[in-house]
Design a protein around this motif. Structure first.
Motif, PDB file in Angstrom:
ATOM      1  N   PHE A 239      47.455  45.329  32.497  1.00 33.69           N
ATOM      2  CA  PHE A 239      48.322  44.649  33.461  1.00 33.69           C
ATOM      3  C   PHE A 239      49.106  43.515  32.795  1.00 33.69           C
ATOM      4  O   PHE A 239      49.413  42.507  33.416  1.00 33.69           O
ATOM      5  CB  PHE A 239      47.491  44.087  34.614  1.00 33.69           C
ATOM      6  N   VAL A 242      52.167  41.628  34.408  1.00 30.84           N
ATOM      7  CA  VAL A 242      52.032  40.658  35.506  1.00 30.84           C
ATOM      8  C   VAL A 242      50.997  39.584  35.213  1.00 30.84           C
ATOM      9  O   VAL A 242      50.942  38.560  35.898  1.00 30.84           O
ATOM     10  CB  VAL A 242      51.672  41.376  36.829  1.00 30.84           C
ATOM     11  N   ILE A 268      48.315  34.939  37.043  1.00 34.01           N
ATOM     12  CA  ILE A 268      49.047  36.154  37.377  1.00 34.01           C
ATOM     13  C   ILE A 268      50.325  35.766  38.103  1.00 34.01           C
ATOM     14  O   ILE A 268      50.353  34.762  38.827  1.00 34.01           O
ATOM     15  CB  ILE A 268      48.181  37.092  38.260  1.00 34.01           C
ATOM     16  N   GLU A 272      52.720  39.692  43.198  1.00 30.78           N
ATOM     17  CA  GLU A 272      52.194  40.968  42.702  1.00 30.78           C
ATOM     18  C   GLU A 272      50.889  41.289  43.430  1.00 30.78           C
ATOM     19  O   GLU A 272      49.815  41.384  42.840  1.00 30.78           O
ATOM     20  CB  GLU A 272      51.972  40.901  41.185  1.00 30.78           C
ATOM     21  N   GLU A 274      49.809  44.019  45.041  1.00 33.43           N
ATOM     22  CA  GLU A 274      49.174  45.305  44.758  1.00 33.43           C
ATOM     23  C   GLU A 274      48.402  45.250  43.450  1.00 33.43           C
ATOM     24  O   GLU A 274      47.248  45.700  43.366  1.00 33.43           O
ATOM     25  CB  GLU A 274      50.233  46.406  44.704  1.00 33.43           C
ATOM     26  N   ALA A 275      49.027  44.680  42.418  1.00 31.20           N
ATOM     27  CA  ALA A 275      48.353  44.543  41.120  1.00 31.20           C
ATOM     28  C   ALA A 275      47.156  43.611  41.237  1.00 31.20           C
ATOM     29  O   ALA A 275      46.105  43.838  40.619  1.00 31.20           O
ATOM     30  CB  ALA A 275      49.341  44.022  40.075  1.00 31.20           C
ATOM     31  N   GLU A 276      47.287  42.558  42.042  1.00 27.30           N
ATOM     32  CA  GLU A 276      46.198  41.602  42.216  1.00 27.30           C
ATOM     33  C   GLU A 276      44.976  42.269  42.835  1.00 27.30           C
ATOM     34  O   GLU A 276      43.837  42.026  42.418  1.00 27.30           O
ATOM     35  CB  GLU A 276      46.678  40.444  43.100  1.00 27.30           C
ATOM     36  N   LYS A 278      44.181  45.454  42.650  1.00 27.48           N
ATOM     37  CA  LYS A 278      43.598  46.351  41.654  1.00 27.48           C
ATOM     38  C   LYS A 278      42.794  45.568  40.616  1.00 27.48           C
ATOM     39  O   LYS A 278      41.702  45.985  40.213  1.00 27.48           O
ATOM     40  CB  LYS A 278      44.709  47.153  40.953  1.00 27.48           C
ATOM     41  N   LEU A 279      43.322  44.416  40.211  1.00 24.77           N
ATOM     42  CA  LEU A 279      42.625  43.585  39.232  1.00 24.77           C
ATOM     43  C   LEU A 279      41.292  43.072  39.772  1.00 24.77           C
ATOM     44  O   LEU A 279      40.298  43.007  39.047  1.00 24.77           O
ATOM     45  CB  LEU A 279      43.518  42.410  38.824  1.00 24.77           C
TER      46      LEU A 279
END
Length: 297
Positions: A239, A242, A268, A272, A274-276, A278-279
């Motif tokens: 990732f 981001v 981050i 973001e 969606e990425a957060e 997932k992380l």
């Protein structure tokens, strides 16, 4: 082009098609009501139907005028605003104002359909209207404050804020309330009047915010902190677009008799979400795997 801007334009294309359809209906009704047609004697014989058609003409005319104003305002906004600066708040504000105006048009149309003259009706209930205004002043204040928030660039849907004793992400801005969702999933409803009267910390106004993971490690564990830090950093390397990898760090917050409280954190980019999410799952899974390995050791 920005995804939000493209999404708005796509929805507006559908609204424009609906606008054309309603315009055709209005032309047909207007011809029946105003034009010198064979239906004129019928309408004069049945005034209720005449009033109904008159109300429909007024309703569609008002709705189309409001839609034109909405199209013009939104087109001007999208044309003058850069892709990365487009805010969903503005669209929501325009939609809320359109909704209020359409409700007013609908009420007047109902009066016309019932054969009531709106101006005379409003004049006759002046005292009642004043009493209603006094009783609903809190709602009116919230509506005014809600519109101010919608057209403000200080708060935006998706922002993480702290207001009063509550912290959460803005999920919606209504005419009455600001809807927040906490990090643990609870829905928090804050009156708009309170929003403008309170101190607010907007964590999303920075270019980045910290993702923090706290967990305990047994003191008797043979795991090296440097190895643990490298292992967790490896989980977030995919990732890199981001996440600011150089800012990732592992620290011991508190040392107890049997365990140590450890914190892994990294910055981050804001927005973001969606990425957060997932992380969070990836790092939490890595921490759970660590706990499982410790139990087996």
């Amino acid at each position: 082009m920005n995804h939000l801007k493209t999404s708005i334009q796509s929805k507006e294309s559908v609204k424009r098609r609906n606008f054309v359809f309603k315009l055709l209906i209005l032309i047909a009704l207007d011809y029946i009501y105003v034009g010198d047609t064979m239906l004129r004697p019928f309408l004069e014989t049945y005034p209720a139907i005449n009033n109904l058609i008159r109300a429909c003409v007024f309703l569609l005319s008002g709705n189309l005028i409001i839609s034109l104003g909405r199209f013009a305002a939104l087109r001007f906004y999208l044309k003058k605003t850069r892709d990365e600066k487009v805010q969903p708040n503005f669209v929501i504000g325009i939609d809320r104002i359109s909704w209020i105006l359409n409700v007013i048009i609908l009420l007047i149309s109902l009066m016309l359909a019932l054969g009531i003259r709106p101006l005379e009706f409003l004049t006759s209930i002046t005292i009642v209207a004043a009493a209603i205004a006094v009783l609903t002043k809190d709602y009116i204040t919230n509506i005014a404050n809600g519109l101010i928030i919608m057209f403000s660039d200080q708060l935006e849907i998706g922002d993480k804020i702290h207001i009063g004793k509550n912290t959460g992400f803005i999920r919606d801005i209504t005419l009455i309330n600001l809807i927040l969702r906490s990090e643990t999933g609870e829905i928090i409803i804050v009156p708009n009047s309170m929003v403008l009267a309170s101190e607010i910390v907007n964590y999303s106004r920075n270019n980045a915010h910290q993702m923090i993971f706290d967990f305990e490690v047994k003191n008797e564990s043979k795991l090296e902190l440097n190895d643990l830090e490298k292992s967790l950093k490896a989980q977030i390397e995919t990732f890199s677009e981001v996440v600011y990898l150089k800012g990732a760090q592992l620290n011991i917050l508190d040392r107890k008799s049997e365990t140590s409280l450890v914190r892994f954190q990294f910055p981050i980019k804001t927005g973001e979400k969606e990425a957060e999410n997932k992380l969070k799952k990836i790092v939490n899974q890595a921490i759970l795997n660590l706990s499982h390995e410790e139990r087996e050791a």
